[in-house]
Write a protein that holds these residues in place. Structure first.
Motif, short mmCIF file in Angstrom:
data_model
loop_
_atom_site.label_atom_id
_atom_site.label_comp_id
_atom_site.label_asym_id
_atom_site.label_seq_id
_atom_site.Cartn_x
_atom_site.Cartn_y
_atom_site.Cartn_z
N LEU A 50 -28.40 23.33 82.17
CA LEU A 50 -28.15 24.77 82.07
C LEU A 50 -28.61 25.32 80.73
O LEU A 50 -28.78 24.57 79.76
N CYS A 51 -28.77 26.64 80.69
CA CYS A 51 -29.24 27.30 79.46
C CYS A 51 -28.57 28.66 79.34
O CYS A 51 -28.38 29.36 80.33
N HIS A 52 -28.16 29.01 78.11
CA HIS A 52 -27.73 30.39 77.83
C HIS A 52 -28.93 31.10 77.19
O HIS A 52 -29.19 30.91 76.00
N PRO A 53 -29.67 31.93 77.91
CA PRO A 53 -30.80 32.61 77.26
C PRO A 53 -30.37 33.78 76.37
O PRO A 53 -31.20 34.37 75.69
N HIS A 54 -29.06 34.09 76.39
CA HIS A 54 -28.60 35.25 75.61
C HIS A 54 -27.08 35.10 75.41
O HIS A 54 -26.30 35.36 76.33
N ILE A 55 -26.68 34.66 74.22
CA ILE A 55 -25.23 34.55 73.98
C ILE A 55 -24.94 34.85 72.51
O ILE A 55 -25.71 34.47 71.62
N VAL A 103 -24.70 34.84 79.88
CA VAL A 103 -23.28 35.14 79.70
C VAL A 103 -23.05 36.26 78.68
O VAL A 103 -22.07 36.99 78.78
N ASN A 104 -23.90 36.42 77.70
CA ASN A 104 -23.80 37.46 76.68
C ASN A 104 -22.60 37.27 75.76
O ASN A 104 -22.75 36.86 74.64
N ASN A 105 -21.41 37.60 76.23
CA ASN A 105 -20.23 37.54 75.37
C ASN A 105 -19.07 36.83 76.07
O ASN A 105 -18.95 36.89 77.29
N VAL A 106 -18.24 36.20 75.25
CA VAL A 106 -17.01 35.60 75.77
C VAL A 106 -15.86 36.00 74.86
O VAL A 106 -15.93 35.83 73.65
N GLY A 107 -14.81 36.54 75.44
CA GLY A 107 -13.58 36.77 74.68
C GLY A 107 -13.67 37.82 73.59
O GLY A 107 -13.09 37.65 72.53
N ASN A 108 -14.41 38.92 73.84
CA ASN A 108 -14.39 40.01 72.86
C ASN A 108 -14.33 41.35 73.58
O ASN A 108 -14.27 41.41 74.81
N ALA A 109 -14.33 42.44 72.80
CA ALA A 109 -14.10 43.75 73.40
C ALA A 109 -15.22 44.16 74.36
O ALA A 109 -15.01 45.02 75.22
N PHE A 110 -16.41 43.56 74.24
CA PHE A 110 -17.49 43.86 75.18
C PHE A 110 -17.28 43.12 76.51
O PHE A 110 -17.72 43.57 77.56
N THR A 111 -16.65 41.97 76.42
CA THR A 111 -16.43 41.11 77.61
C THR A 111 -15.21 40.23 77.36
O THR A 111 -15.34 39.09 76.92
N PRO A 112 -14.01 40.74 77.59
CA PRO A 112 -12.83 39.93 77.28
C PRO A 112 -12.66 38.73 78.21
O PRO A 112 -11.95 37.80 77.89
N TRP A 113 -13.32 38.76 79.34
CA TRP A 113 -13.03 37.76 80.38
C TRP A 113 -14.16 36.73 80.51
O TRP A 113 -15.24 36.91 79.97
N GLY A 114 -13.87 35.67 81.26
CA GLY A 114 -14.91 34.69 81.57
C GLY A 114 -14.77 33.42 80.76
O GLY A 114 -14.19 33.41 79.68
N THR A 115 -15.32 32.34 81.31
CA THR A 115 -15.25 31.04 80.65
C THR A 115 -16.54 30.72 79.91
O THR A 115 -16.61 29.74 79.19
N GLY A 116 -17.56 31.54 80.14
CA GLY A 116 -18.86 31.24 79.53
C GLY A 116 -19.66 30.24 80.33
O GLY A 116 -20.75 29.84 79.91
N ASP A 117 -19.16 29.85 81.48
CA ASP A 117 -19.84 28.83 82.28
C ASP A 117 -21.02 29.44 83.04
O ASP A 117 -20.83 30.33 83.88
N PRO A 118 -22.24 28.97 82.78
CA PRO A 118 -23.40 29.54 83.49
C PRO A 118 -23.33 29.36 85.01
O PRO A 118 -23.84 30.19 85.76
N ILE A 119 -22.70 28.27 85.47
CA ILE A 119 -22.63 28.08 86.94
C ILE A 119 -21.68 29.13 87.54
O ILE A 119 -21.94 29.67 88.62
N ALA A 120 -20.61 29.44 86.82
CA ALA A 120 -19.70 30.50 87.30
C ALA A 120 -20.45 31.83 87.35
O ALA A 120 -20.22 32.66 88.24
N LEU A 121 -21.35 32.04 86.41
CA LEU A 121 -22.16 33.27 86.38
C LEU A 121 -23.09 33.33 87.60
O LEU A 121 -23.19 34.37 88.26
N ALA A 122 -23.74 32.20 87.89
CA ALA A 122 -24.60 32.14 89.07
C ALA A 122 -23.77 32.42 90.32
O ALA A 122 -24.21 33.11 91.25
N SER A 123 -22.56 31.90 90.33
CA SER A 123 -21.66 32.09 91.47
C SER A 123 -21.29 33.57 91.63
O SER A 123 -21.28 34.11 92.73
N LEU A 124 -21.03 34.23 90.50
CA LEU A 124 -20.75 35.67 90.53
C LEU A 124 -21.93 36.43 91.14
O LEU A 124 -21.75 37.41 91.86
#
Ligand SMILES: [Zn+2]
Length: 471
Positions: free
Chosen positions: A67-72, A357-378
């Motif tokens: 997996l790869c985060h192209p933008h985090i 994923v962009n952001n994890v746990g901040n005011a832009f995106t408070p939610w999510g685990t940062g998992d790219p597979i969960a993102l693909a699933s979304l």
């Protein structure tokens, strides 16, 4: 090493293969010598099971591209969820900053910018290093082996975020390719601090050791006029070309038909400045967010795809749905559309696009685990993409397509693994039994993941993922 009895994507899910893997390369793939039947160990009188079970070896694992985060964003990860003060292991390093008062109140984009600006004033080197390492460590466990890590440089942060990222990059060397993006989240051509912000960024590019910074990123939409946004784009393109860097814009982050599509301006500037002729080989341009494109008619999207192709520009789009869905379309009545770039549609039109994923746990995106597979699933729900082919494309978006967007691979979008393929691979283990809480005293055979579809529709626990490298 030999990976025995594995399942390979794109092949008959009933078939099993032995993969000879040496020096980070798949040397040979041959039909498995071991039993090919997936199944369960026979029940014994000690382990009663109401299910009919047959004698069988351990379940086969599924082998996938990593997996790869192209933008985090490395520096603002876990601002709202780090709770460092509550971690006894962090005590004594320094007085760690508190961010809990910066949780979203109205959740607007303006508020997120303001709260994050306030958080920035509290950053300390140790805290940046801790949160960044937590993000990279978590990502590694999820199966990520490369990322484009954004760190902000401006009159408030100075080089603090960059220095922490360089430290993290060194710590994760050999485990993860951390591609640092020196990033201007704030204006560089308008407002009272614009000029100073630009100077801080320029100086860092000047002073940084060779290879520490691989990407230049800016945010044209935060400037206070269209003219300033254009200046921002021109400066960034010229600077990336001069310094031999990749280029990355946060762009067109709105759902407002009245605002012009700045993607066109970026393409025009890239053409005028002759990116195709002047850029170092393999350097790409990534455009993130671009939610405004969801309002474009088919004709404009076709024209966009055609122009990028005709002008031979290595432009990649990265959709950031966990942030976009949270941020966009916040009117309290009437049109409350959910706007995020239609990544699969853009790919089908011949454009290069991926997901991050962009952001994890901040005011832009408070939610999510940062998992790219969960993102693909979304993505299955967001893009209403339910076919097997869609699932493979979504996996590519957080794997092979993501890597190509940030310039790590030139060609190799498919999830299929073939002989001669270089790089790490991700092993997704299957379990024999469903883990029942409360020790029911019975054994229930676990469902097996045998294809990319199974992984995207139902992301495996992190504990079932194992990175294979070296060999
Ligand atoms: Zn971003």
């Amino acid at each position: 090493m030999k990976l025995q009895n594995v399942i390979l994507p794109g092949r008959d899910p009933k078939s099993r293969w032995d993969v000879d893997y040496e020096n980070d390369t798949i040397n040979t793939i041959t039909p498995a010598v071991a039993s090919t039947a997936p199944g369960c160990t026979a029940s014994s009188s000690n382990n009663p099971s109401p299910f009919t079970l047959e004698e069988s070896p351990d379940p086969s694992s599924l082998l996938l591209p990593p997996l790869c985060h192209p933008h985090i964003h490395l520096d603002k990860a876990y601002l709202l969820t780090c709770n460092a003060q509550h971690n006894p292991r962090c005590a004594g390093t320094e007085t760690l900053p508190e961010y809990t008062d910066l949780a979203p109140q109205d959740g607007s984009f303006k508020e997120a910018l303001e709260f994050t600006a306030r958080a920035k004033q509290r950053y300390t080197p140790d805290n940046l290093y801790l949160r960044g390492s937590q993000l990279l460590g978590t990502s590694l466990g999820q199966g990520v082996t490369s990322c484009r890590a954004f760190v902000e440089l401006d009159h408030v942060t100075g080089r603090k975020c960059l220095d922490a990222a360089v430290k993290s990059k060194k710590m994760f060397a050999g485990q993860m390719h951390v591609q640092i993006c020196a990033f201007a989240q704030d204006p560089i051509y308008s407002t009272e601090h614009g000029k100073e912000n630009r100077l801080v960024l320029s100086r860092a590019l000047e002073e940084c050791s060779e290879g520490d910074i691989e990407v230049l990123g800016t945010t044209p939409y935060v400037e206070n006029s269209r003219e300033a946004s254009l200046e921002n784009i021109k400066w960034a393109v010229e600077t990336a070309l001069t310094r031999g860097l990749h280029l990355d814009f946060h762009l067109d982050y709105n759902l407002d038909r009245e605002q012009s599509v700045m993607t066109w301006d970026v393409l025009q500037v890239l053409k005028e400045k002759r990116w195709k002729d002047r850029a170092q080989p393999g350097k790409t341009i990534v455009l993130g967010h671009c939610t405004r494109l969801t309002l474009c008619e088919d004709e404009e999207m076709e024209r966009l795809a055609k122009t990028i192709k005709e002008w031979q520009l290595p432009v990649h789009f990265v959709g950031l749905p966990t942030s976009d869905l949270f941020m966009m379309g916040r009117s309290t009545s009437g049109d409350r559309r959910r706007g995020t770039m239609r990544v699969l549609d853009m790919i089908s039109r011949g454009m290069d696009a991926c997901l991050s994923v962009n952001n994890v746990g901040n005011a832009f995106t408070p939610w999510g685990t940062g998992d790219p597979i969960a993102l693909a699933s979304l993505g299955v729900g967001v893009y209403q993409a339910g076919t097997e082919e869609d699932a493979e494309r979504l996996y590519e978006c957080v794997s092979t397509r993501a890597r190509r967007a940030i310039g790590l691979d030139s060609e190799n979008d498919t999830v299929a693994l073939s002989e001669g393929r270089k790089g790490e691979v991700l092993l997704v283990r299957n379990e024999q039994w469903v883990g029942c809480p409360g020790h029911l005293g019975i054994k229930i055979p676990a469902r097996q993941r045998v294809s990319v579809r199974d992984v995207v529709w139902d992301p495996p626990d992190v504990g079932l993922r194992q990175m294979v490298r070296g060999g």
